[in-house]
Scaffold this motif. Structure first.
Motif, PDB file in Angstrom:
ATOM      1  N   PHE A 115     -13.792 -30.246 103.739  1.00 60.00           N
ATOM      2  CA  PHE A 115     -13.298 -29.008 104.359  1.00 60.00           C
ATOM      3  C   PHE A 115     -11.903 -28.670 103.838  1.00 60.00           C
ATOM      4  CE2 PHE A 115     -16.150 -31.392 107.007  1.00 60.00           C
ATOM      5  CZ  PHE A 115     -17.043 -30.446 107.484  1.00 60.00           C
ATOM      6  N   ARG A 116     -11.779 -27.467 103.291  1.00 68.98           N
ATOM      7  CA  ARG A 116     -10.461 -26.992 102.848  1.00 68.98           C
ATOM      8  C   ARG A 116     -10.372 -25.504 103.140  1.00 68.98           C
ATOM      9  NH1 ARG A 116      -9.845 -29.805  96.819  1.00 68.98           N
ATOM     10  NH2 ARG A 116     -10.567 -31.863  97.471  1.00 68.98           N
ATOM     11  N   ARG A 117      -9.254 -25.094 103.758  1.00 74.67           N
ATOM     12  CA  ARG A 117      -9.093 -23.675 104.081  1.00 74.67           C
ATOM     13  C   ARG A 117      -8.586 -22.946 102.839  1.00 74.67           C
ATOM     14  NH1 ARG A 117      -5.958 -24.244 108.035  1.00 74.67           N
ATOM     15  NH2 ARG A 117      -7.260 -24.011 109.872  1.00 74.67           N
ATOM     16  N   GLU A 118      -9.522 -22.569 101.969  1.00 76.01           N
ATOM     17  CA  GLU A 118      -9.171 -21.881 100.729  1.00 76.01           C
ATOM     18  C   GLU A 118      -9.715 -20.464 100.792  1.00 76.01           C
ATOM     19  OE1 GLU A 118      -8.958 -24.184  97.075  1.00 76.01           O
ATOM     20  OE2 GLU A 118     -10.611 -25.370  97.892  1.00 76.01           O
ATOM     21  N   ARG A 119      -9.333 -19.627  99.828  1.00 81.22           N
ATOM     22  CA  ARG A 119      -9.882 -18.278  99.789  1.00 81.22           C
ATOM     23  C   ARG A 119     -11.312 -18.362  99.251  1.00 81.22           C
ATOM     24  NH1 ARG A 119     -10.157 -13.806  96.648  1.00 81.22           N
ATOM     25  NH2 ARG A 119      -9.245 -14.788  94.809  1.00 81.22           N
ATOM     26  N   GLY A 123     -18.313 -20.336  94.083  1.00 81.36           N
ATOM     27  CA  GLY A 123     -17.992 -21.725  93.760  1.00 81.36           C
ATOM     28  C   GLY A 123     -16.816 -22.297  94.537  1.00 81.36           C
ATOM     29  N   ARG A 124     -16.331 -21.539  95.526  1.00 78.29           N
ATOM     30  CA  ARG A 124     -15.224 -22.048  96.349  1.00 78.29           C
ATOM     31  C   ARG A 124     -15.498 -21.726  97.809  1.00 78.29           C
ATOM     32  NH1 ARG A 124     -10.691 -24.058  94.731  1.00 78.29           N
ATOM     33  NH2 ARG A 124     -10.552 -23.135  92.680  1.00 78.29           N
ATOM     34  N   TYR A 125     -15.664 -22.758  98.595  1.00 79.86           N
ATOM     35  CA  TYR A 125     -16.029 -22.582 100.007  1.00 79.86           C
ATOM     36  C   TYR A 125     -15.080 -23.381 100.879  1.00 79.86           C
ATOM     37  CZ  TYR A 125     -20.101 -21.308  97.324  1.00 79.86           C
ATOM     38  OH  TYR A 125     -20.914 -20.735  96.387  1.00 79.86           O
TER      39      TYR A 125
HETATM   40 MG    MG Z   1      -8.390 -27.007  94.652  1.00 75.08          MG
END
Ligand code: MG
Ligand code: ATP
Length: 432
Positions: A115-119, A123-125
């Motif tokens: 779990f990572r709070r990314e935009r 391919g990015r969740y």
């Molecule tokens: Mg990264």
């Protein structure tokens, strides 16, 4: 009347659905098979841990810890976080279960959500999945120092060999392994200072992110994808020219070992990792068809991490594969075929046929075939249309005539051809 609310999955999370989940299972199954042949056992750590575990291992100045973790206070007010990665958990478990007493090194792999709070983007969740592996080795009495270099490099090389064997088993041939050495605590600090000094000279020409990183984490500037910075970065000092003797020897031996194993790689002096704990060997694997999120795997050596987390001195190396991106890449490469639909749709009519249909459905399922058995009697026309919609390969037609004669009709839906079979003949035919 209460208002109807439609719920939706939270931004950056998603449902994985059939038939895609078949592919996810195949990928995980392949990882299990390949990793097991290299002596790895599976570990399933919890998905939340004390925040401090991640802060201490990944590093406070990293994006992951400073702004991407899902952190909350538990009932007793201890701060806990959803895991952004699993290496810290594996090291914690290694210490907690006294694995230094097992034959060394200990080889563990895991699969599961991170779990990572990314935009969110392709391919990015915010909930994504990794397949990872770690090799941890407690230092025995009298171990350590230059004489360990051949062994350490061979361990690194075997891990990379296994990784490439995994991608090959999935028939994903477009992957590219890039390697680098980022030195250790003897040589890296001096290089970082040199880099910082050089970066300060060209500060005005850098973007905001890189300007900030001159202070916080100059190595990360090398990672920049900003077009306007590329020419400047090309002139910066390279760590390979500043490695200490042991790091240089380790890197040279790693390359020799990779050659020995027929593992192809590209050296990339700008490859640095986003987490603080890496040293010496670092690597990344990129795949095609993913746009800018093209890294499907990252990893490196992390001697000292176990000790930092309160354990006995130990060495370690590991990787994490981004499973979401790997799946996308397999789909782009046309390697995502999974069995769809049903093998056999049983079209039955009449009470005696139903008993036979129920019995043969059970036999076929015991033989591993995917079978659809309509719960109630349907007209043949309707039932064959249904068989088609479900993507069935065959329809087994069981009417009064078939039951009476013992000659069953098998229809191949692709071309409409029909063949008569007795029950034993049918089983032989389907088993191939
Ligand atoms: Mg990264
Ligand atoms: P990136 O540079 O793409 O942000 P990273 O360096 O943060 O990746 P690692 O921490 O090394 O990634 O994690 C290993 C792998 O996990 C990455 O190579 C990538 O495939 C995958 N990964 C990382 N973050 C995400 C995410 N938010 N969504 C999907 N996959 C991810």
């Amino acid at each position: 009347m209460s208002e109807k609310r439609k719920f939706q999955a939270i931004k950056g999370t998603r449902d994985l659905l059939p038939p895609d989940t078949e592919l996810w299972n195949r990928v995980e199954q392949t990882a299990r098979q390949v990793f097991t042949t290299y002596g790895f056992g599976e570990i399933r750590p919890p998905i939340f841990e004390p925040t401090e575990l991640f802060a201490r291992s990944i590093g406070l100045d990293t994006d992951v810890v400073s702004k991407e973790m899902y952190t909350f206070a538990d009932r007793d007010e201890t701060s806990v976080s959803l895991r952004p990665e699993a290496t810290a958990s594996v090291c914690r478990a290694y210490i907690e279960h006294g694995m230094h007493a097992l034959p060394q090194p200990v080889r563990l792999f895991y699969t599961g959500p991170m779990f990572r709070r990314e935009r969110p983007q392709k391919g990015r969740y915010r909930q994504f999945y990794q397949i990872g592996a770690e090799i941890i080795e407690a230092l025995q009495q009298g171990q350590g120092g230059s004489k360990d270099i051949p062994k350490d490099a061979a361990i690194d090389a075997e891990l990379l060999e296994m990784l490439m064997a995994f991608f090959a088993r999935l028939e994903l041939h477009s992957v590219q392994l890039e390697i680098n050495s980022i030195g250790d605590r003897n040589c890296r600090p001096k290089y970082v200072e040199l880099l910082r000094a050089e970066l300060l000279k060209v500060k005005d020409q850098l973007g905001q992110d890189s300007q900030r990183r001159i202070d916080t984490n100059p190595l990360r500037v090398l990672d920049s994808k900003l077009e306007s910075e590329q020419a400047i970065i090309a002139t910066l000092p390279r760590i390979s020219d500043h490695l200490c003797a042991d790091c240089a020897a380790h890197y040279a031996e790693l390359k020799r070992q990779l050659d020995l194993r027929g593992v192809t790689y590209k050296e990339n002096w700008r490859l640095v990792r986003g987490l603080d704990y890496y040293m010496r060997t670092t690597f990344e694997i990129t795949a095609q068809g993913l746009g800018s999120q093209n890294a499907v795997c990252g990893g490196g050596r992390y001697d000292g991490l176990v000790e930092l987390l309160g354990g006995q001195p130990a060495k370690g190396i590991g990787f994490a594969i981004g499973e979401d991106r790997l799946i996308l890449s397999l789909q782009e490469a046309g390697k995502a075929d999974v069995p769809k639909g049903r093998d056999v749709y049983i079209a039955w009519m009449g009470a005696t046929a139903q008993a036979t249909a129920i019995r043969i459905a059970k036999v076929l399922r015991e033989n591993g075939f995917r079978v659809e058995l309509p719960p109630v009697e349907q007209k043949f026309g309707k039932t064959l249309g249904q068989a088609d919609k479900l993507g069935s390969r065959y329809a087994l037609i069981l009417g009064e005539d078939e039951i009476a004669s013992g000659q069953w009709t098998l229809k191949t839906l692709a071309d409409g051809s029909q063949t008569k079979f007795t029950e034993p003949q049918l089983l032989d035919f389907l088993r191939g």
